[in-house]
Design a protein around this motif. Sequence first.
Motif, PDB file in Angstrom:
ATOM      1  N   LEU A  24       1.359  -0.193   4.848  1.00 24.96           N
ATOM      2  CA  LEU A  24       0.298   0.189   3.916  1.00 24.96           C
ATOM      3  C   LEU A  24      -0.575   1.301   4.487  1.00 24.96           C
ATOM      4  O   LEU A  24      -1.049   2.165   3.740  1.00 24.96           O
ATOM      5  CB  LEU A  24      -0.560  -1.025   3.556  1.00 24.96           C
ATOM      6  N   ALA A  25      -0.779   1.291   5.782  1.00 26.18           N
ATOM      7  CA  ALA A  25      -1.566   2.348   6.414  1.00 26.18           C
ATOM      8  C   ALA A  25      -0.850   3.693   6.319  1.00 26.18           C
ATOM      9  O   ALA A  25      -1.489   4.744   6.333  1.00 26.18           O
ATOM     10  CB  ALA A  25      -1.857   2.000   7.867  1.00 26.18           C
ATOM     11  N   SER A  44      -4.515   1.170   3.196  1.00 24.08           N
ATOM     12  CA  SER A  44      -5.494   0.421   3.982  1.00 24.08           C
ATOM     13  C   SER A  44      -6.920   0.885   3.711  1.00 24.08           C
ATOM     14  O   SER A  44      -7.856   0.407   4.338  1.00 24.08           O
ATOM     15  CB  SER A  44      -5.173   0.510   5.475  1.00 24.08           C
ATOM     16  N   GLY A  45      -7.079   1.840   2.778  1.00 25.27           N
ATOM     17  CA  GLY A  45      -8.410   2.250   2.348  1.00 25.27           C
ATOM     18  C   GLY A  45      -9.000   3.466   3.036  1.00 25.27           C
ATOM     19  O   GLY A  45     -10.150   3.801   2.807  1.00 25.27           O
ATOM     20  N   ASP A  46      -8.223   4.141   3.858  1.00 27.87           N
ATOM     21  CA  ASP A  46      -8.726   5.347   4.508  1.00 27.87           C
ATOM     22  C   ASP A  46      -8.529   6.555   3.604  1.00 27.87           C
ATOM     23  O   ASP A  46      -7.440   6.764   3.073  1.00 27.87           O
ATOM     24  CB  ASP A  46      -7.995   5.596   5.833  1.00 27.87           C
ATOM     25  N   VAL A  47      -9.574   7.349   3.435  1.00 30.74           N
ATOM     26  CA  VAL A  47      -9.473   8.584   2.654  1.00 30.74           C
ATOM     27  C   VAL A  47      -8.907   9.655   3.574  1.00 30.74           C
ATOM     28  O   VAL A  47      -9.447   9.915   4.649  1.00 30.74           O
ATOM     29  CB  VAL A  47     -10.848   9.003   2.088  1.00 30.74           C
ATOM     30  N   MET A  83      -2.558  -1.515  -4.601  1.00 31.53           N
ATOM     31  CA  MET A  83      -1.214  -1.425  -4.047  1.00 31.53           C
ATOM     32  C   MET A  83      -1.041  -2.444  -2.918  1.00 31.53           C
ATOM     33  O   MET A  83      -0.033  -3.150  -2.852  1.00 31.53           O
ATOM     34  CB  MET A  83      -0.948  -0.014  -3.513  1.00 31.53           C
ATOM     35  N   ALA A  84      -2.054  -2.562  -2.062  1.00 26.01           N
ATOM     36  CA  ALA A  84      -1.995  -3.507  -0.948  1.00 26.01           C
ATOM     37  C   ALA A  84      -1.911  -4.944  -1.456  1.00 26.01           C
ATOM     38  O   ALA A  84      -1.123  -5.744  -0.949  1.00 26.01           O
ATOM     39  CB  ALA A  84      -3.211  -3.335  -0.043  1.00 26.01           C
ATOM     40  N   ALA A  85      -2.696  -5.269  -2.476  1.00 19.77           N
ATOM     41  CA  ALA A  85      -2.685  -6.622  -3.025  1.00 19.77           C
ATOM     42  C   ALA A  85      -1.326  -6.968  -3.620  1.00 19.77           C
ATOM     43  O   ALA A  85      -0.819  -8.086  -3.439  1.00 19.77           O
ATOM     44  CB  ALA A  85      -3.774  -6.772  -4.081  1.00 19.77           C
ATOM     45  N   GLU A  86      -0.708  -6.011  -4.304  1.00 23.53           N
ATOM     46  CA  GLU A  86       0.618  -6.241  -4.885  1.00 23.53           C
ATOM     47  C   GLU A  86       1.645  -6.500  -3.794  1.00 23.53           C
ATOM     48  O   GLU A  86       2.480  -7.398  -3.920  1.00 23.53           O
ATOM     49  CB  GLU A  86       1.038  -5.036  -5.728  1.00 23.53           C
ATOM     50  N   GLU A  87       1.579  -5.724  -2.720  1.00 28.61           N
ATOM     51  CA  GLU A  87       2.539  -5.896  -1.632  1.00 28.61           C
ATOM     52  C   GLU A  87       2.294  -7.209  -0.882  1.00 28.61           C
ATOM     53  O   GLU A  87       3.242  -7.897  -0.520  1.00 28.61           O
ATOM     54  CB  GLU A  87       2.478  -4.706  -0.671  1.00 28.61           C
TER      55      GLU A  87
END
Length: 103
Positions: A24-25, A44-47, A83-87
Amino acid sequence: MDIAKMMKQAQQMQGKMQALQAELAARTVEVSVAGKISVTATGSGDVLSMRIDPSVVRADDVEMLEDLVVTAVRQAIAKGREMAAEEMQKVTAGLGLPPGLGL
């Protein structure tokens, strides 16, 4: 109930979760707001990046640009989290957890 088997399954799940977090990262999502601001973020939420159309950069309307930037960043982070939650749901599907208790 076989404790050794449960421990082995827990270790396997931990390994899968660590691998997924690394994946995810590395995966990215991109959003565009009004076709003027695009933001790319990781799962992972990094812009990672932002593109701003020069037509929205006006000294007499900085507030609009700020609003567009905040909106684009929030949408990109939300899309990455989705996307992370789905995975994560795919990985934890075999655990038999009650609804709402997914990891």
